[in-house]
Scaffold this motif. Structure first.
Motif, PDB file in Angstrom:
ATOM      1  N   VAL A 133      -2.860   0.966  10.088  1.00 34.90           N
ATOM      2  CA  VAL A 133      -3.069   0.800   8.644  1.00 34.90           C
ATOM      3  C   VAL A 133      -3.641  -0.574   8.336  1.00 34.90           C
ATOM      4  O   VAL A 133      -4.597  -0.724   7.571  1.00 34.90           O
ATOM      5  CB  VAL A 133      -1.735   1.010   7.893  1.00 34.90           C
TER       6      VAL A 133
ATOM      7  N   ARG B 137      -4.872  -0.734  -6.768  1.00 28.87           N
ATOM      8  CA  ARG B 137      -4.373   0.229  -5.776  1.00 28.87           C
ATOM      9  C   ARG B 137      -2.970   0.702  -6.132  1.00 28.87           C
ATOM     10  O   ARG B 137      -2.584   1.823  -5.831  1.00 28.87           O
ATOM     11  CB  ARG B 137      -4.344  -0.439  -4.392  1.00 28.87           C
TER      12      ARG B 137
ATOM     13  N   ASN C 141     -12.981   0.822  -2.278  1.00 21.23           N
ATOM     14  CA  ASN C 141     -12.431   1.940  -1.529  1.00 21.23           C
ATOM     15  C   ASN C 141     -13.361   2.356  -0.391  1.00 21.23           C
ATOM     16  O   ASN C 141     -14.560   2.545  -0.592  1.00 21.23           O
ATOM     17  CB  ASN C 141     -12.211   3.123  -2.484  1.00 21.23           C
ATOM     18  N   GLY C 142     -12.816   2.463   0.805  1.00 21.67           N
ATOM     19  CA  GLY C 142     -13.593   2.940   1.949  1.00 21.67           C
ATOM     20  C   GLY C 142     -14.614   1.945   2.467  1.00 21.67           C
ATOM     21  O   GLY C 142     -15.539   2.324   3.177  1.00 21.67           O
TER      22      GLY C 142
ATOM     23  N   GLU D  47      -7.276  -1.123  10.640  1.00 23.75           N
ATOM     24  CA  GLU D  47      -8.429  -0.249  10.408  1.00 23.75           C
ATOM     25  C   GLU D  47      -8.697   0.002   8.929  1.00 23.75           C
ATOM     26  O   GLU D  47      -9.818   0.290   8.538  1.00 23.75           O
ATOM     27  CB  GLU D  47      -8.213   1.099  11.111  1.00 23.75           C
ATOM     28  N   LEU D  48      -7.671  -0.042   8.098  1.00 27.43           N
ATOM     29  CA  LEU D  48      -7.880   0.294   6.692  1.00 27.43           C
ATOM     30  C   LEU D  48      -7.880  -0.939   5.786  1.00 27.43           C
ATOM     31  O   LEU D  48      -8.828  -1.163   5.029  1.00 27.43           O
ATOM     32  CB  LEU D  48      -6.789   1.270   6.205  1.00 27.43           C
ATOM     33  N   ARG D  49      -6.816  -1.734   5.859  1.00 28.50           N
ATOM     34  CA  ARG D  49      -6.678  -2.780   4.850  1.00 28.50           C
ATOM     35  C   ARG D  49      -7.466  -4.040   5.178  1.00 28.50           C
ATOM     36  O   ARG D  49      -8.007  -4.680   4.284  1.00 28.50           O
ATOM     37  CB  ARG D  49      -5.196  -3.129   4.659  1.00 28.50           C
TER      38      ARG D  49
ATOM     39  N   ARG E 141     -11.186  -3.841   4.272  1.00 27.12           N
ATOM     40  CA  ARG E 141     -11.314  -3.796   2.818  1.00 27.12           C
ATOM     41  C   ARG E 141     -11.054  -5.171   2.222  1.00 27.12           C
ATOM     42  O   ARG E 141     -11.765  -5.623   1.308  1.00 27.12           O
ATOM     43  CB  ARG E 141     -10.321  -2.761   2.283  1.00 27.12           C
TER      44      ARG E 141
ATOM     45  N   GLU F 290      -5.912   5.755  -7.658  1.00 25.43           N
ATOM     46  CA  GLU F 290      -6.395   4.403  -7.462  1.00 25.43           C
ATOM     47  C   GLU F 290      -7.377   4.031  -8.557  1.00 25.43           C
ATOM     48  O   GLU F 290      -8.307   4.780  -8.830  1.00 25.43           O
ATOM     49  CB  GLU F 290      -7.079   4.305  -6.098  1.00 25.43           C
TER      50      GLU F 290
ATOM     51  N   GLY G  40     -15.425  -0.355   5.052  1.00 27.09           N
ATOM     52  CA  GLY G  40     -15.000  -0.807   6.377  1.00 27.09           C
ATOM     53  C   GLY G  40     -15.944  -1.871   6.896  1.00 27.09           C
ATOM     54  O   GLY G  40     -16.766  -2.415   6.154  1.00 27.09           O
TER      55      GLY G  40
ATOM     56  N   GLY H  53       0.847  -1.186   0.000  1.00 28.09           N
ATOM     57  CA  GLY H  53       0.000   0.000   0.000  1.00 28.09           C
ATOM     58  C   GLY H  53       0.872   1.221   0.000  1.00 28.09           C
ATOM     59  O   GLY H  53       2.079   1.131  -0.247  1.00 28.09           O
TER      60      GLY H  53
END
Lengths: 359, 337
Positions: free
Chosen positions: A80, A323, A212-213, A83-85, A88, A330, A215, A59
């Motif tokens: 990272v 990505r 994307n986004g 919470e993010l990857r 997703r 992206e 969660g 990333g």
């Protein structure tokens, strides 16, 4: 030693076990397992695990694999990754699996690799209704997937009704599906002009298929649906075998083939629509995954588990590429799957003898 | 023999007259109906006597260009559809279904986002290039393999090319946000907001395309009898296909550049035209050019009055009218597998 095996057991198990299958016993239950499919499934799981770790590492900021594995085992913490990857990744895996199973079921019933939800208007129906909902102010990803299911079911129902004429002919089904797909896409474009610019932009990104986004909150409907649908999918895996029977044999065995087919299509439509609702209409995954699975397992039936695993793998690999390919810009995952899927569909058409036969 | 011939000829004369009357009525409707209804007498006043009332201004400034675009695009798509159905001997051939419109659209998107072109005069070349690429690709896909270019293979090839080009389009639009606002209003297919300049830039291409298509009318008749018979009749099958295909591509590209992708006009109109005047392409083509604009203009007018004050663009209306048509066609088994 020769007197050990009782003759009764040999007589019972030997003749019913077809070539290439092994018997698995768990307590009193026993299953026939296609050996090659089992091997492919295990292999896919390993590749999937490796791809998932790679997905979490790569990333904007690289996280070393050792740290990722630590986080996954609960020993470390990384914002990272956690919470993010991870959310997703989970969404991509679930959506891919749902598309894979949906494609497998619909292709099985239609006995046609081309009758995938994105060719015959189901994805476009889910898309039109979803973009309409967005235009009228519904932007919550907690609700949108359910709206998508409604749209997908509606489109599938319409195509089914109009293609039905004392039977469901594959050619008629595909042609009418393509017609509905065009009209529904045009309705989607209409709704895109009704909202303001930001809504249009959101809808445009959604329509390409994007993770994307996404969660944990956004993927909740997908988890709920997959859990609720699990018994249905298990039923479908068993029922799938009876669909390959011809009408006369089925009737003789007391199977109501029409109902079974309708049930399988319904399961497929719900799965495809909810995945579309969460991730957008990620093109071609439902078309590709079952065929890749069938070719690698070399089974006559399209294997559901391997289709699910292949679908998940295709989606997360495409998203990983999307990505990083033009980073920092992206590319939505749907652009990548279409870049692979469309040539494959073209190849399928070029090889096929008409549409009724298996390509 | 002569009796049959005279009867057919008189039927054609009646049909042509009826089509011309329908076209005039559609034009009048398109000029008179809308958010601001204008009486037919005022329309004539505005056009012929140069009246200067607000109504007359609306008619001259907004509705005349819109109607002219509708006339030209309707005729272009109908001619393109007729030519494509003749070339492919395929009843469901249509610039939209075969992905040719999507090719032109992708060309326009690239023109807006990458080349920075914002005028129709610039769009149109990109639209031609996209349309040409898409039509060659779809025909190549469908005609390879066993069975040749069957309706289903053509439709599926079109669906594949559609999906591929759509993802190119959306890929560009999601990364170039500025192009989206211009493109989203164009991609639904609409006659709204087109000015006279677009009319002036489009007509030479339409004329060229129409001449190309009309020049192979006899060849299309021969093709309808089958490839071998056509060759036996001394037709150069390859030339007919190429000239007709180029004509259809030019017509589609210009039509799409002017009004956006408008679905199903090219599918439905040729069938209606054949039902009215028979299979002779020297009659079918002009008849399609008369009926196409009627269908598009009426769709546009209906879209204007359906949900006032908003408008349903003509492209959406034709798509909604076109689906039942396709369903009927497929169900009647007019389409062989």
């Amino acid at each position: 030693m020769t007197a050990v095996s009782p003759p009764v057991r040999v007589a019972r198990s030997a003749p019913v076990r077809p070539a290439g299958y092994g018997l698995v016993r768990a307590g009193r239950a026993s299953f026939l397992v296609h050996r090659r499919s089992a091997l492919v499934a295990v292999g896919l799981l390993l590749v999937l695990a490796a791809a998932s770790v790679a997905y979490l590492c790569v990333g904007e900021r690289f996280v070393p694999p050792s740290e990722v594995v630590k986080v996954l085992l609960g020993d470390g913490s990384s914002f990272v990754v956690e919470e993010l990857r991870l959310p997703r990744l989970a969404t991509g895996l679930m959506a891919g699996a749902a598309f894979g199973v949906a494609g497998a079921l619909i292709q099985t019933v239609a006995r046609n690799p081309l009758a995938s939800p994105d060719v015959i208007g189901i994805s476009q129906g889910a898309g039109a209704v979803t973009v309409a909902a967005m235009t009228f102010g519904l932007t919550s990803y907690a609700v949108i997937p359910y709206v998508s299911i409604a749209g997908g079911l509606l489109a599938a129902g319409l195509v089914y009704v109009f293609a039905w004429r004392g039977g469901l002919h594959a050619t008629r089904f595909v042609l009418i599906g393509i017609g509905f797909a065009i009209a529904l896409r045009s309705l989607t474009h209409l709704f895109m002009t009704k909202g303001d610019y930001l809504v249009a932009q959101q809808a445009q990104i959604w329509m390409t298929g994007s993770l994307n986004g996404r969660g944990w909150d956004e993927s909740l409907p997908l988890r709920v649906t997959l859990l609720v649908m699990l018994p249905a999918v298990l039923w479908a895996a068993r029922a799938q075998r009876t669909v390959s029977l011809d009408d006369d044999t089925a009737t003789a065995l007391g199977v109501r083939l029409g109902r079974v087919r309708l049930g399988l299509v319904a399961v497929g439509v719900v799965l495809a629509s909810v995945a579309t609702g969460v991730a957008g209409p990620v093109d071609f995954v439902a078309l590709l995954a079952p065929q890749i699975a069938r070719r690698t397992t070399r089974t006559a039936q399209i294997p559901l588990l391997c289709s699910a695993l292949t679908g998940a793998l295709v989606v997360i690999l495409a998203d990983l590429l999307g990505r990083r390919l033009l980073a920092p810009t992206e590319l939505p995952v749907g652009v990548l799957t279409a870049a692979v899927g469309a040539p494959y569909l073209i190849w399928l058409i070029m090889r096929s003898r008409g549409v009724g036969g298996k390509a | 023999m002569t009796a049959i011939r005279t009867r057919r000829a008189s039927r054609r004369v009646v049909a042509t007259t009826a089509a011309v009357v329908a076209l005039l009525l559609a034009v009048l409707l398109s000029l008179a109906v809308g958010a601001r209804p204008v009486a037919p007498a005022t329309v004539l006043d505005a056009l012929l006597h140069g009246a200067t009332s607000p109504d007359a201004e609306v008619v001259r400034e907004l509705r005349v260009p819109r109607t002219l675009i509708g006339l030209m695009v309707g005729a272009a798509l109908a001619l393109a559809g007729t030519a494509l159905q003749g070339i492919t001997r395929n009843p469901i051939a249509d610039p939209g279904i075969l992905g040719i419109s999507q090719g032109a659209s992708a060309g326009v998107v690239l023109a807006i986002a990458v080349a920075g072109v914002h005028t129709l005069g610039g769009y149109v070349w990109f639209a031609f290039a996209g349309a040409a690429l898409a039509s060659v690709a779809v025909y190549a896909i469908a005609s390879s393999g066993r069975g040749g270019a069957t309706p289903v293979k053509l439709a599926l090839g079109g669906a594949a090319i559609n999906a591929l080009l759509l993802s190119v389009t959306t890929g560009v639009l999601t990364t170039r946000a500025s192009a989206l606002d211009e493109f989203r209003f164009w991609q639904i297919g609409s006659l709204d907001g087109r000015d006279t300049q677009i009319v002036a830039q489009t007509w030479p291409f339409l004329l060229l395309g129409a001449l190309l298509v009309l020049s192979v009318a006899r060849g299309l008749d021969a093709l309808a009898l089958g490839e071998d018979v056509a060759k036996g009749l001394g037709q150069r099958v390859a030339t007919v296909r190429i000239v007709g295909g180029v004509g259809a591509t030019v017509l589609t590209g210009a039509g799409v550049a002017a009004a956006g992708p408008i679905a199903f006009v090219g599918l439905a109109v040729p069938h209606i035209a054949r039902a009215v005047v028979g299979g002779d392409h020297r009659w079918v083509l002009p008849m399609a050019a008369l009926i196409g604009p009627v269908m598009l203009l009426v769709s546009d007018v209906v879209g204007r009055v359906l949900f006032p004050p908003g408008e349903v663009p003509a492209g959406v209306m034709t798509a909604l009218i076109g689906v039942p048509f396709l369903v009927t066609l497929v169900r009647r088994k007019a389409v062989p597998a």
